[in-house]
Design a protein around this motif. Structure first.
Motif, short mmCIF file in Angstrom:
data_model
loop_
_atom_site.label_atom_id
_atom_site.label_comp_id
_atom_site.label_asym_id
_atom_site.label_seq_id
_atom_site.Cartn_x
_atom_site.Cartn_y
_atom_site.Cartn_z
N THR A 1 -7.21 1.06 -5.16
CA THR A 1 -6.75 0.22 -4.05
C THR A 1 -5.51 0.76 -3.36
O THR A 1 -5.11 0.26 -2.32
CB THR A 1 -6.44 -1.19 -4.56
OG1 THR A 1 -5.36 -1.14 -5.52
CG2 THR A 1 -7.67 -1.82 -5.22
N GLN B 1 -2.47 0.41 -4.26
CA GLN B 1 -1.41 -0.61 -4.31
C GLN B 1 -0.32 -0.19 -5.30
O GLN B 1 -0.60 0.33 -6.39
CB GLN B 1 -1.98 -1.96 -4.74
CG GLN B 1 -2.94 -2.61 -3.75
CD GLN B 1 -3.61 -3.82 -4.36
OE1 GLN B 1 -4.36 -3.70 -5.32
NE2 GLN B 1 -3.34 -4.98 -3.79
N PHE C 1 -11.25 -0.53 3.39
CA PHE C 1 -12.01 -1.18 2.32
C PHE C 1 -13.37 -1.60 2.89
O PHE C 1 -13.47 -2.50 3.71
CB PHE C 1 -11.23 -2.36 1.75
CG PHE C 1 -10.01 -1.91 1.00
CD1 PHE C 1 -10.11 -1.44 -0.30
CD2 PHE C 1 -8.77 -1.88 1.63
CE1 PHE C 1 -9.00 -0.97 -0.98
CE2 PHE C 1 -7.65 -1.42 0.95
CZ PHE C 1 -7.77 -0.96 -0.35
N LEU D 1 -6.94 -7.89 -5.44
CA LEU D 1 -7.66 -6.79 -4.84
C LEU D 1 -7.92 -7.07 -3.37
O LEU D 1 -8.27 -8.19 -2.99
CB LEU D 1 -9.01 -6.57 -5.56
CG LEU D 1 -8.93 -6.20 -7.04
CD1 LEU D 1 -10.33 -6.05 -7.61
CD2 LEU D 1 -8.15 -4.91 -7.23
N ASP E 1 0.83 -1.20 0.00
CA ASP E 1 0.00 0.00 0.00
C ASP E 1 0.87 1.25 0.00
O ASP E 1 2.06 1.22 0.35
CB ASP E 1 -0.94 0.00 1.20
CG ASP E 1 -0.20 0.08 2.52
OD1 ASP E 1 0.14 1.20 2.94
OD2 ASP E 1 0.06 -0.98 3.12
#
Length: 325
Positions: free
Chosen positions: A65, A67, A257, A157, A19
């Motif tokens: 996300t 990421q 999330f 995900l 992340d």
């Protein structure tokens, strides 16, 4: 600088799929912390880019996300030792050329024009190398001008960990009821990142939205992007953070999330909802003694308030005890 590439997995200490906050911590731990910028264009909200121009590279993230998905080496002629799978393809006095690449990595498909960069490029698993030329075929002496390093497979995900549906809040299937005690939350989630007790009569942004009586204690779970506010020892509100790059709190919380039901609509941290009502403005909101958030705009529903960014993405979700706004 030495750049060790493990194709499809990592570039130096940067691991694909990590992340954005984890990557920022790595940058902060550099011997000499470089200057960098975070670019986020809500008109094209699919990417977040951290530019480290002084070091000659940038880091690209999936905006939905957050990421890490691409390392871009901007200047292959800089004083960088590039090793791919332990093999040196360029050093301080040697540029990255077609011949140095093929000698190190072996043969691959012939060069072709890239549909985005409009440059000749060659590809290996997890590695794309660009050349400042549109003339094909390339000669072996042509030097590379740009390199991309990416994961071998699409990133997995993150799963939705918090749900608010039909008025029920749950974490991974475990129901969290308003009015529950702190021990129950700690039993589900473990110890918080911190316990915050606002000074008397200090209102935070999230207290203001809830009405006239602020929470006197917060359990802050920065790693999962959630705050739990208590009045006395009873849970009164829950705050989900999306870690939006245009927020003063960016980098303090990881993205939460969640899925949140409002009427027939379901909101996720990366959605741009049409809430079909006017927001309520709250003046001079304070997060803590050091951060003044200024004006905030919330859309209030039954037991839920939604804050959007200027571009219309979800910034913050607040869930209240029954009877609050």
């Amino acid at each position: 600088m030495i750049l060790n590439i493990n194709p499809g997995i990592s570039v130096g200490d940067f691991v694909f799929g990590d992340d954005i906050n984890s990557i920022l911590k790595i940058i902060d731990n550099f011997d000499h912390v470089p200057s960098f910028t975070v670019n986020f264009n809500e008109a094209e909200p699919d990417k977040i880019v951290i530019n480290l121009v002084d070091l000659g590279f940038c880091l690209v993230f999936k905006a939905a996300t957050q990421q890490f998905e691409r390392f871009v080496l901007l200047d292959t002629s800089s004083s960088t030792n590039i090793r791919i799978s332990g093999k040196m393809i360029a050093g301080v006095s040697a540029n990255v050329s077609v011949s140095s690449i093929t000698n190190c990595l072996g043969p691959t498909f012939p060069p072709s024009l890239h549909e985005i960069e409009n440059k000749a490029h060659i590809k290996y698993p997890g590695v794309t190398i660009f050349f400042d030329s549109t003339n094909l075929p390339l000669s072996n002496s042509v030097n590379a001008c740009l390199m991309w390093f990416e994961p071998l497979q699409p990133l997995t995900l993150p799963s939705v960990s918090f749900k608010f549906q039909d008025g029920v809040l749950s974490h991974n299937g475990v129901v969290i009821e308003m009015g529950t005690k702190t021990d129950y939350i700690v039993g589900i989630l473990g110890d918080p990142s911190q316990v915050f007790r606002p000074p008397k009569q200090q209102y935070t942004a999230f207290n203001d939205v809830s009405g006239t009586h602020p929470c006197n204690m917060w359990l802050n779970y920065n790693e999962i992007g959630v705050d739990f506010g208590f009045k006395g020892d009873q849970l009164d509100k829950v705050v989900f953070h999306t870690n939006s790059p245009d927020d003063l709190l960016f980098g303090r919380y990881n993205r939460c999330f969640f899925s949140l039901q409002i009427g027939n609509a379901v909101l996720y941290p990366h959605t741009r909802p049409n809430l079909r009502k006017e927001p309520v403005e709250y003046e001079e909101c304070v997060f803590d003694a050091n951060i003044i958030l200024g004006k905030r705009f919330f859309y209030n529903f039954d037991r839920v308030s939604v804050e959007l960014t200027r571009g219309g993405n979800v910034r913050t979700i607040i869930i209240f005890k029954q009877g609050a706004k």
